[in-house]
Design a protein around this motif. Structure first.
Motif, PDB file in Angstrom:
ATOM      1  N   SER A  51       0.684  -1.731  -0.111  1.00 14.38           N
ATOM      2  CA  SER A  51      -0.188   0.463   0.238  1.00 14.38           C
ATOM      3  C   SER A  51       1.059   1.740  -0.205  1.00 14.38           C
ATOM      4  O   SER A  51       1.889   0.929   0.621  1.00 14.38           O
ATOM      5  CB  SER A  51      -1.284   0.198   1.462  1.00 14.38           C
ATOM      6  N   ASN A  53       0.395   3.939   1.757  1.00 13.68           N
ATOM      7  CA  ASN A  53       0.698   4.474   3.063  1.00 13.68           C
ATOM      8  C   ASN A  53       2.278   3.360   3.937  1.00 13.68           C
ATOM      9  O   ASN A  53       2.589   3.776   5.184  1.00 13.68           O
ATOM     10  CB  ASN A  53      -0.433   3.609   4.348  1.00 13.68           C
ATOM     11  N   LYS A  54       2.857   1.883   3.451  1.00 13.52           N
ATOM     12  CA  LYS A  54       3.398   1.166   3.927  1.00 13.52           C
ATOM     13  C   LYS A  54       4.374   2.091   2.961  1.00 13.52           C
ATOM     14  O   LYS A  54       6.194   1.476   3.703  1.00 13.52           O
ATOM     15  CB  LYS A  54       2.919  -0.152   3.489  1.00 13.52           C
ATOM     16  N   SER A  56       5.453   4.859   1.897  1.00 12.75           N
ATOM     17  CA  SER A  56       5.713   6.573   2.264  1.00 12.75           C
ATOM     18  C   SER A  56       6.718   7.062   2.744  1.00 12.75           C
ATOM     19  O   SER A  56       7.601   7.448   2.565  1.00 12.75           O
ATOM     20  CB  SER A  56       3.841   6.772   2.815  1.00 12.75           C
ATOM     21  N   ARG A  65       2.716  13.181  -0.797  1.00 11.05           N
ATOM     22  CA  ARG A  65       1.496  12.377  -0.877  1.00 11.05           C
ATOM     23  C   ARG A  65       0.424  13.588  -1.355  1.00 11.05           C
ATOM     24  O   ARG A  65       0.167  14.329  -0.699  1.00 11.05           O
ATOM     25  CB  ARG A  65       0.539  11.806   0.611  1.00 11.05           C
ATOM     26  N   ARG A  68      -5.299  10.376  -2.657  1.00 11.84           N
ATOM     27  CA  ARG A  68      -5.583   9.833  -1.297  1.00 11.84           C
ATOM     28  C   ARG A  68      -4.714   8.071  -2.361  1.00 11.84           C
ATOM     29  O   ARG A  68      -4.823   7.435  -2.114  1.00 11.84           O
ATOM     30  CB  ARG A  68      -6.884   8.868  -1.458  1.00 11.84           C
TER      31      ARG A  68
END
Length: 115
Positions: A51, A53-54, A56, A65, A68
């Protein structure tokens, strides 16, 4: 699949081999269905099953970012265009573009001024 950082580049470890991608070659990362696509200057899309999120926290400060579904390497942004009242786009030389949400635009502006 394992994604690691080695010498300022991603090391993507798969069952069939290892692939290296320099951070300077990544234009943006896009979340698409169950994969994150690394769009590179070589016009290839490299899918990884991790993902945004992981990924970033692994990236250097030149990655921001912007939406989304997108993380953009601000070194490649040459212009930002309004698409509608809440979304902008950043077109790139390879004909691809990344989305920028209205709420992320001010953070992007601040980062662009620092580069």
């Amino acid at each position: 699949m394992i994604l690691e950082i080695k010498n300022n580049r991603f090391m993507i470890i798969r069952r069939d081999g290892i692939q290296f991608v320099d951070f300077d070659e990544i234009i943006y990362l896009e979340r698409f269905r169950q994969h994150t696509l690394l769009q590179t200057t070589g016009e290839s899309e490299i899918p990884v099953a991790i993902s945004l999120n992981k990924i970033s926290p692994m990236l250097p400060d030149s990655f921001v970012r912007t939406h989304r579904s997108f993380i953009v390497n601000i070194k490649f942004i040459k212009e930002v265009r309004l698409m509608n009242k809440n979304v902008y786009e950043a077109p790139f030389l390879n004909g691809k573009s990344a989305l920028i949400s209205k709420r992320c635009l001010s953070a992007l502006k601040n980062n662009l001024l620092e580069v």
